[in-house]
Design a protein around this motif. Structure first.
Motif, PDB file in Angstrom:
ATOM      1  N   VAL A   1       0.849  -1.197   0.000  1.00 40.83           N
ATOM      2  CA  VAL A   1       0.000   0.000   0.000  1.00 40.83           C
ATOM      3  C   VAL A   1       0.885   1.248   0.000  1.00 40.83           C
ATOM      4  N   THR A   2       0.268   2.399  -0.262  1.00 39.56           N
ATOM      5  CA  THR A   2       0.931   3.693  -0.117  1.00 39.56           C
ATOM      6  C   THR A   2       0.243   4.438   1.010  1.00 39.56           C
ATOM      7  N   ILE A   3       1.003   4.798   2.018  1.00 42.61           N
ATOM      8  CA  ILE A   3       0.422   5.387   3.226  1.00 42.61           C
ATOM      9  C   ILE A   3       0.585   6.902   3.211  1.00 42.61           C
ATOM     10  N   ASP A   4      -0.492   7.597   3.538  1.00 42.81           N
ATOM     11  CA  ASP A   4      -0.472   9.046   3.738  1.00 42.81           C
ATOM     12  C   ASP A   4      -0.493   9.276   5.242  1.00 42.81           C
ATOM     13  N   SER A   5       0.643   9.684   5.791  1.00 42.13           N
ATOM     14  CA  SER A   5       0.762   9.797   7.249  1.00 42.13           C
ATOM     15  C   SER A   5      -0.123  10.897   7.832  1.00 42.13           C
ATOM     16  N   SER A   6      -0.685  11.742   6.970  1.00 46.72           N
ATOM     17  CA  SER A   6      -1.589  12.789   7.473  1.00 46.72           C
ATOM     18  C   SER A   6      -3.011  12.267   7.661  1.00 46.72           C
ATOM     19  N   GLN A   7      -3.266  11.053   7.197  1.00 45.61           N
ATOM     20  CA  GLN A   7      -4.586  10.444   7.297  1.00 45.61           C
ATOM     21  C   GLN A   7      -4.603   9.391   8.423  1.00 45.61           C
ATOM     22  N   PRO A   8      -5.795   9.056   8.930  1.00 45.00           N
ATOM     23  CA  PRO A   8      -5.887   7.991   9.946  1.00 45.00           C
ATOM     24  C   PRO A   8      -5.302   6.688   9.403  1.00 45.00           C
ATOM     25  N   VAL A   9      -4.688   5.929  10.301  1.00 45.02           N
ATOM     26  CA  VAL A   9      -4.057   4.677   9.877  1.00 45.02           C
ATOM     27  C   VAL A   9      -5.103   3.714   9.337  1.00 45.02           C
ATOM     28  N   LEU A  10      -6.190   3.541  10.080  1.00 46.57           N
ATOM     29  CA  LEU A  10      -7.289   2.675   9.663  1.00 46.57           C
ATOM     30  C   LEU A  10      -8.514   3.528   9.379  1.00 46.57           C
ATOM     31  N   ALA A  11      -9.182   3.243   8.264  1.00 47.67           N
ATOM     32  CA  ALA A  11     -10.417   3.961   7.923  1.00 47.67           C
ATOM     33  C   ALA A  11     -11.441   2.956   7.408  1.00 47.67           C
ATOM     34  N   ASN A  12     -12.694   3.355   7.432  1.00 45.12           N
ATOM     35  CA  ASN A  12     -13.789   2.495   6.935  1.00 45.12           C
ATOM     36  C   ASN A  12     -13.753   1.100   7.579  1.00 45.12           C
ATOM     37  N   VAL A  13     -13.575   1.093   8.865  1.00 49.10           N
ATOM     38  CA  VAL A  13     -13.416  -0.181   9.584  1.00 49.10           C
ATOM     39  C   VAL A  13     -14.764  -0.898   9.724  1.00 49.10           C
ATOM     40  N   GLU A  14     -14.789  -2.152   9.337  1.00 50.81           N
ATOM     41  CA  GLU A  14     -15.954  -3.017   9.556  1.00 50.81           C
ATOM     42  C   GLU A  14     -15.523  -4.171  10.459  1.00 50.81           C
ATOM     43  N   LYS A  15     -16.423  -4.566  11.364  1.00 46.33           N
ATOM     44  CA  LYS A  15     -16.073  -5.621  12.319  1.00 46.33           C
ATOM     45  C   LYS A  15     -17.033  -6.796  12.237  1.00 46.33           C
ATOM     46  N   THR A  16     -16.559  -7.946  12.656  1.00 45.99           N
ATOM     47  CA  THR A  16     -17.387  -9.148  12.695  1.00 45.99           C
ATOM     48  C   THR A  16     -18.162  -9.187  14.005  1.00 45.99           C
ATOM     49  N   GLU A  17     -18.997 -10.193  14.138  1.00 50.01           N
ATOM     50  CA  GLU A  17     -19.783 -10.364  15.359  1.00 50.01           C
ATOM     51  C   GLU A  17     -18.897 -10.490  16.592  1.00 50.01           C
ATOM     52  N   SER A  18     -17.714 -11.041  16.427  1.00 46.64           N
ATOM     53  CA  SER A  18     -16.820 -11.271  17.567  1.00 46.64           C
ATOM     54  C   SER A  18     -15.828 -10.127  17.775  1.00 46.64           C
ATOM     55  N   ASN A  19     -16.082  -8.983  17.137  1.00 44.60           N
ATOM     56  CA  ASN A  19     -15.288  -7.762  17.313  1.00 44.60           C
ATOM     57  C   ASN A  19     -13.918  -7.829  16.648  1.00 44.60           C
ATOM     58  N   ARG A  20     -13.722  -8.776  15.750  1.00 42.33           N
ATOM     59  CA  ARG A  20     -12.505  -8.798  14.945  1.00 42.33           C
ATOM     60  C   ARG A  20     -12.732  -7.941  13.698  1.00 42.33           C
ATOM     61  N   ILE A  21     -11.650  -7.460  13.110  1.00 40.65           N
ATOM     62  CA  ILE A  21     -11.782  -6.603  11.934  1.00 40.65           C
ATOM     63  C   ILE A  21     -12.117  -7.437  10.713  1.00 40.65           C
ATOM     64  N   SER A  22     -13.208  -7.080  10.074  1.00 38.17           N
ATOM     65  CA  SER A  22     -13.635  -7.737   8.840  1.00 38.17           C
ATOM     66  C   SER A  22     -12.972  -7.092   7.632  1.00 38.17           C
ATOM     67  N   LYS A  23     -13.051  -5.740   7.555  1.00 40.50           N
ATOM     68  CA  LYS A  23     -12.414  -4.976   6.490  1.00 40.50           C
ATOM     69  C   LYS A  23     -11.934  -3.644   7.053  1.00 40.50           C
ATOM     70  N   ALA A  24     -10.895  -3.108   6.429  1.00 43.51           N
ATOM     71  CA  ALA A  24     -10.424  -1.775   6.803  1.00 43.51           C
ATOM     72  C   ALA A  24      -9.589  -1.207   5.667  1.00 43.51           C
ATOM     73  N   THR A  25      -9.578   0.101   5.577  1.00 42.73           N
ATOM     74  CA  THR A  25      -8.744   0.776   4.582  1.00 42.73           C
ATOM     75  C   THR A  25      -7.440   1.207   5.237  1.00 42.73           C
ATOM     76  N   ILE A  26      -6.334   0.789   4.643  1.00 40.35           N
ATOM     77  CA  ILE A  26      -5.013   1.227   5.078  1.00 40.35           C
ATOM     78  C   ILE A  26      -4.325   1.842   3.863  1.00 40.35           C
ATOM     79  N   GLY A  27      -3.966   3.107   3.980  1.00 41.65           N
ATOM     80  CA  GLY A  27      -3.373   3.780   2.827  1.00 41.65           C
ATOM     81  C   GLY A  27      -4.371   3.851   1.688  1.00 41.65           C
ATOM     82  N   ASP A  28      -3.956   3.360   0.532  1.00 40.81           N
ATOM     83  CA  ASP A  28      -4.810   3.450  -0.649  1.00 40.81           C
ATOM     84  C   ASP A  28      -5.533   2.154  -0.978  1.00 40.81           C
ATOM     85  N   LYS A  29      -5.625   1.221  -0.004  1.00 41.53           N
ATOM     86  CA  LYS A  29      -6.281  -0.061  -0.266  1.00 41.53           C
ATOM     87  C   LYS A  29      -7.226  -0.441   0.865  1.00 41.53           C
TER      88      LYS A  29
END
Length: 341
Positions: free
Chosen positions: A232-260
């Motif tokens: 990925v390409t990271i923009d340090s001015s942006q949040p590390v994790l974005a658009n976070v989705e979680k499963t029923e058990s509170n684990r991360i299902s999907k997240a945006t890191i950098g440009d992916k």
């Protein structure tokens, strides 16, 4: 002279008799007693060794491809299960937890062989790695455990022996008996980590895991490492994790890191994190990942199983907690299918 010879002869004869006979009378009781003691010890030793005859049922053997030696070992089914349990779960866990692990290990190999796995070198059924189940033979376990080998192996043989021939089934078929080390307090639904929804691999509470030494962990990465490992390409001015989705058990299902946008599993495996339940903090030019739990989270938590056993739960209560709606059946009816694979 004649009078002297008579008494002298009697005296000398008696003395010779005492010299010859008396030592025999002294020694005989000990000669008779010692073999009885030795025989008793030998009998007890044999009974202890054979109490759980894991080698004695030749109905089926498992062919294990040894990764390092590049050789195939033929191992009776129950002996194979005992060595998998020894390799996969700490022997100082509670006996009922070890029994639950024995059911999971036996069920896993039976299902795998009934379904027919991929063709391996030398006609082997499985490897000795996490690709299937970790397996160490007797010599390797002795080397790992040293002076603790006898009591550890004795305990594991008891766990396997007291569950001998038992497997877990769902609607008449051996289950996919997934297991892992430590949950984040909740196990994961199968479809939240893998693709398929499996009815007996449902998310259940496992609060006992919080006492596990593997419950919390941290890893630190530089920005360059993150970009390389995650592609990925990271923009340090942006949040590390974005658009976070979680499963029923509170684990991360999907997240945006950098440009992916990546799945929690992809992030976990790319960064070699202990769990997909993680948070991340950008600190002093580095990214600090804090994880809860250890493993994929699907099926039976080993530390959860041990916690249940410490509370007095039986192995049957343990497996039916982590594998929903399963039954315990005998393996014998599945042996023909295994042999015909």
């Amino acid at each position: 002279m004649k009078m002297w010879k008579g008494p002298s002869f009697i005296f000398i004869s008696g003395l010779i008799l005492m010299i010859l006979v008396l030592p025999t009378l002294i020694v005989v009781p000990f000669i008779q007693h010692e073999p009885m003691e030795v025989a008793t010890d030998q009998t007890a030793s044999t009974e202890a060794t054979d109490e759980y005859n894991l080698e004695g049922n030749p109905a089926f053997v498992v062919s294990v491809l040894r990764d390092q030696a590049n050789q195939v070992e033929e191992v009776p089914l129950e002996l194979y299960v005992s060595r998998v349990v020894a390799s996969e779960m700490p022997a100082d866990f509670e006996l009922e937890a070890l029994k639950a692990q024995a059911l999971a290990a036996r069920t896993y190999i039976v299902r795998y062989l009934v379904e027919g796995g991929e063709e391996l070198q030398g006609g082997a059924d499985v490897t000795d790695t996490v690709q299937h189940q970790v397996y160490k033979n007797d010599a390797e376990l002795r080397q790992v455990w040293g002076g603790d080998y006898e009591w550890k192996m004795s305990k594991i043989r008891q766990a396997v022996g007291e569950t001998m021939g038992e497997i877990l089934t769902f609607e008449g078929d051996p289950i996919f008996a997934a297991f892992f080390s430590t949950s984040n307090g909740q196990t994961e639904n199968s479809e939240d980590y893998w693709q398929n929804e499996i009815p007996y691999l449902r998310s259940v509470a496992s609060p006992w895991d919080e006492t596990s030494p593997k419950y919390l962990d941290q890893k630190v990465f530089s920005e360059a490492q993150m970009e390389q490992l995650l592609a990925v390409t990271i923009d340090s001015s942006q949040p590390v994790l974005a658009n976070v989705e979680k499963t029923e058990s509170n684990r991360i299902s999907k997240a945006t890191i950098g440009d992916k946008t990546l799945t929690g599993r992809e992030i976990r495996e790319s960064l070699d994190l202990q769990s997909s339940d993680f948070t991340v903090e950008h600190k002093d030019g580095h990214f600090v990942f804090t994880t809860k739990g250890y493993g994929h989270g699907v099926g039976m938590s080993q530390f959860g199983a041990n916690g249940m056993a410490q509370e007095g739960k039986s192995y049957k209560e343990i497996v039916t907690h982590f594998y929903k709606g399963v039954a315990i059946e005998e393996v014998d009816s599945y042996l023909p299918k295994m042999a015909a694979k």
